[in-house]
Design an enzyme around this catalytic site. Sequence first.
Site, PDB file in Angstrom:
ATOM      1  N   ALA A  56       1.136  -1.410   0.376  1.00  0.00           N
ATOM      2  CA  ALA A  56       0.196   0.001  -0.248  1.00  0.00           C
ATOM      3  C   ALA A  56       1.080   0.978   0.139  1.00  0.00           C
ATOM      4  O   ALA A  56       2.040   1.035   0.624  1.00  0.00           O
ATOM      5  CB  ALA A  56      -0.814   0.125   1.006  1.00  0.00           C
ATOM      6  N   CYS A  78      -7.843   0.550   2.547  1.00  0.00           N
ATOM      7  CA  CYS A  78      -7.581   1.305   1.401  1.00  0.00           C
ATOM      8  C   CYS A  78      -9.125   2.048   0.798  1.00  0.00           C
ATOM      9  O   CYS A  78      -9.322   2.400   0.018  1.00  0.00           O
ATOM     10  CB  CYS A  78      -6.398   1.505   0.209  1.00  0.00           C
ATOM     11  SG  CYS A  78      -4.980   0.699   0.470  1.00  0.00           S
TER      12      CYS A  78
END
Length: 248
Positions: free
Chosen positions: A167, A198
């Site tokens: 990420a 996310c």
Amino acid sequence: MNNNLNKIVQFIDLALIDYQLGWDTQEKLFSEIIDIKIQNRNLAAENQQTTPNYLLFCQHPHVYTLGKSGKINNLLLNENGLEEKRAKFYKINRGGDITYHGPGQLVGYPILDLENFFTDIHRYMRFLEEAVIRTLEEYDIKAGRIDGLTGVWLDHVEPNIARKICAMGVKSSRWVTMHGFALNVNTDLDYFQNIVPCGIDDKAVTSMATELHQLLDIQEVAYKLKHHLGKLFEMDFFAHSLEKAKGA
């Protein structure tokens, strides 16, 4: 503007560090660079100070962080749930939504004056992704990107089975960066069950250990990733002590 580009990057290994302390360290170094740039505006070119660059690597105890564009509903735990998981929660000033950091995850915080390299945030993000992709390739893990989504993915050409392995979320001001990336090496993926990672609810999360069916030497992974970052950005590294970075 100072025309003496500085591609020397001071590398700091923060090891396992509390998220708040790591964030404070980032903010101190980030502010240091910003202050130099502001002072340089009022100086003749020959009197301007060269801005430093830093790369911090670390791991964090269990923590969830929510970016400034994120939705609190993507955290699926209340205060009691966080306490049961022995996890902390922070709203922070990077882009992106919610993510998890924990032991076994390699977190990188490049604090760079991009005017020493190139002034293109899109290119900056792609270089971070590319360094991770090249690192994974050394372990025979094929990874790539998905259009419209940041980070690094496995089976990226197959939307139904795509899995995020790294990420990313950054902050930039006056071309100075902070925050960065989180590569799942030996990460306990169960902690991702407590969030909508996310803000994406139709993609899975994975780790190097899960894909290779064995734990990895995270320091070895860090060494390889640092090497690829250095190649892509044409960085010249030298080590820097945590005590000096913290102003001790």
